[in-house]
Design a protein around this motif. Sequence first.
Motif, short mmCIF file in Angstrom:
data_model
loop_
_atom_site.label_atom_id
_atom_site.label_comp_id
_atom_site.label_asym_id
_atom_site.label_seq_id
_atom_site.Cartn_x
_atom_site.Cartn_y
_atom_site.Cartn_z
N GLY A 127 0.65 -1.25 -0.10
CA GLY A 127 -0.03 0.14 -0.08
C GLY A 127 0.82 1.23 -0.03
O GLY A 127 0.30 2.31 -0.13
N SER A 128 2.29 1.22 0.16
CA SER A 128 3.02 2.58 0.28
C SER A 128 3.11 2.71 -1.14
O SER A 128 2.96 2.05 -2.30
N GLN A 129 3.52 4.01 -1.29
CA GLN A 129 3.73 4.49 -2.50
C GLN A 129 5.26 4.53 -3.06
O GLN A 129 6.17 4.60 -2.27
N TYR A 130 5.36 3.95 -4.49
CA TYR A 130 6.64 4.10 -5.17
C TYR A 130 6.81 5.27 -6.01
O TYR A 130 5.93 5.62 -6.75
N SER A 131 7.80 5.99 -5.93
CA SER A 131 8.46 6.85 -6.96
C SER A 131 9.83 6.82 -7.35
O SER A 131 10.50 6.45 -6.34
N GLY A 132 10.06 7.02 -8.47
CA GLY A 132 11.59 6.66 -8.76
C GLY A 132 11.82 7.78 -10.15
O GLY A 132 10.99 8.39 -10.93
N ALA A 133 12.95 7.93 -10.36
CA ALA A 133 13.55 8.72 -11.46
C ALA A 133 14.69 7.65 -12.30
O ALA A 133 15.64 7.07 -11.46
N SER A 134 14.54 8.06 -13.71
CA SER A 134 15.76 7.25 -14.06
C SER A 134 16.17 7.66 -15.24
O SER A 134 15.63 8.86 -15.98
N CYS A 135 17.32 6.99 -15.82
CA CYS A 135 18.00 7.47 -17.10
C CYS A 135 18.21 6.22 -17.68
O CYS A 135 19.22 5.44 -17.09
N ASP A 136 17.80 5.82 -19.03
CA ASP A 136 17.90 4.76 -19.64
C ASP A 136 18.55 4.96 -20.85
O ASP A 136 18.14 5.98 -21.50
#
Length: 127
Positions: free
Chosen positions: A91-100
């Motif tokens: 139930g917790s929020q995931y947030s991420g930033a990436s460079c592919d």
Amino acid sequence: MATTRELISKVNQIFGENRMDEFIDFLSDDIIWEMFSSSTGHTTLRGKEEISNMDGGENMPERMYFQFGTIIIEGDKASVECTSAGIRPDGSQYSGASCDIYHFSNDKIVRMVSYVIDNSTKSPSDH
């Protein structure tokens, strides 16, 4: 043959719609995917089969939402900035930033390098 811009546009659309089975079709049989993650460290996946069988982990959302930013294309390579979000099984929020960074050959991805920063906040019970 598709242009790199056409290929990366299609790959981003597939990710945005969470059609991972179609993503696998864009991979060469001997692809190498290196991931550098702030939460899990460095991982190297080798081959289409290993990638198709990878497990995002029990803490990753089943459905991810992607927002693509800057895309830089040079020859058969493309770099894509992205943010992602979702709800984890707990139930917790995931947030991420990436460079592919994608390397294409003959309309297939032959190499990927991903740099991922997990921006999620921990719940008070995780401290």
